[in-house]
Design a protein around this motif. Sequence first.
Motif, short mmCIF file in Angstrom:
data_model
loop_
_atom_site.label_atom_id
_atom_site.label_comp_id
_atom_site.label_asym_id
_atom_site.label_seq_id
_atom_site.Cartn_x
_atom_site.Cartn_y
_atom_site.Cartn_z
N LYS A 213 0.82 -1.21 0.00
CA LYS A 213 0.00 0.00 0.00
C LYS A 213 0.85 1.26 0.00
O LYS A 213 0.55 2.23 -0.70
CB LYS A 213 -0.92 -0.01 1.21
CG LYS A 213 -1.78 1.23 1.35
CD LYS A 213 -2.64 1.17 2.59
CE LYS A 213 -3.44 2.47 2.76
NZ LYS A 213 -4.28 2.44 3.98
N GLU A 214 1.96 1.23 0.76
CA GLU A 214 2.78 2.43 0.90
C GLU A 214 3.40 2.88 -0.42
O GLU A 214 3.81 4.03 -0.57
CB GLU A 214 3.88 2.22 1.95
CG GLU A 214 4.76 1.01 1.72
CD GLU A 214 4.26 -0.25 2.41
OE1 GLU A 214 5.08 -1.15 2.65
OE2 GLU A 214 3.03 -0.33 2.69
N ASN A 215 3.48 1.98 -1.39
CA ASN A 215 4.03 2.35 -2.70
C ASN A 215 3.17 3.37 -3.43
O ASN A 215 3.63 4.01 -4.38
CB ASN A 215 4.17 1.11 -3.58
CG ASN A 215 5.31 0.20 -3.13
OD1 ASN A 215 5.92 0.44 -2.10
ND2 ASN A 215 5.58 -0.84 -3.90
N ALA A 223 -4.67 6.53 -2.34
CA ALA A 223 -3.49 6.20 -1.54
C ALA A 223 -3.27 4.70 -1.36
O ALA A 223 -2.71 4.25 -0.37
CB ALA A 223 -3.57 6.88 -0.16
N ARG A 224 -3.68 3.95 -2.37
CA ARG A 224 -3.48 2.49 -2.33
C ARG A 224 -3.72 1.91 -3.71
O ARG A 224 -4.40 2.54 -4.54
CB ARG A 224 -4.42 1.84 -1.32
CG ARG A 224 -5.91 1.98 -1.68
CD ARG A 224 -6.79 1.18 -0.75
NE ARG A 224 -8.20 1.36 -1.03
CZ ARG A 224 -8.88 0.69 -1.97
NH1 ARG A 224 -8.26 -0.20 -2.75
NH2 ARG A 224 -10.17 0.90 -2.16
N PRO A 225 -3.22 0.71 -3.96
CA PRO A 225 -3.60 0.02 -5.20
C PRO A 225 -5.01 -0.56 -5.06
O PRO A 225 -5.57 -0.60 -3.96
CB PRO A 225 -2.56 -1.09 -5.30
CG PRO A 225 -2.16 -1.37 -3.89
CD PRO A 225 -2.24 -0.05 -3.18
#
Length: 261
Positions: A213-215, A223-225
């Motif tokens: 998620k942080e990517n 703020a997430r895939p």
Amino acid sequence: MATQALAANGAKVYICGRTQEKLETVAQTFSKDIPGQIIPITCDITNKKEIAQLYDQMASKEKHLDILINNAGISSKTFQTEASTADEMKKNLFDNEDATFEDWDDVYRTNVSQCWFMSTAFLPMLQKATENGKGWSGTVINISSISGQVKTSQHHPQYNASKAATIHLTRMLAHEIQANGLKIRVNTIAPGVFPSEMTAGESSENQKSHIPKENFEGKVPAARPGNDRDMAGAVLFTACNTYLNGETITVDGGYTLQAGR
């Protein structure tokens, strides 16, 4: 993701691919404790002869086909598109030994051509679904990508061009079908970044991929895939809304808001 969404809601889902072992893993892993079924069939959907054989096999098993999802997709070479001179841009995009017609042909064969040939091959079974189901119309869902909508090449121009072609092919095919008096809907889902072997570079033993998620913090408004639930909702909506035809459903966490179309 699409397979699970449909099978978990009671559908009998036939999954096709070139690798029998991977298909069987999916069927065995995700068929547990659900009302539907997942049935693997080996087929290379970039081969017209094998598509014809698949149709005959399906027609011998089922009276009709309610939903056809064309989900195959590949990406290949990437290129440095940024350049300070015309000569440098030519060197990056033309002189580069990875820049070949064959590369473009391979990507188009899987990402575009198979959508056309699979859809047209299964028209009779899809039309029978419409005729046999009151209030229902057989439907095709092509999985394209936001890469076919954004204005940049994202360093893989052949992939982005192929996904744009898939989006146009969807609308074109929807028009040709209705112009011939058939009631078969054709739509496309354009996902943003979802975990897959293409985006994550690998998959686990159960054929699932993961993207941290942080990517994506700061890169996508969400703020997430994307995740399984996001795609499941899109697939079920596109399949079940019988007033939807020739359209593209974008599911990208707001990525195109930032990237621009």
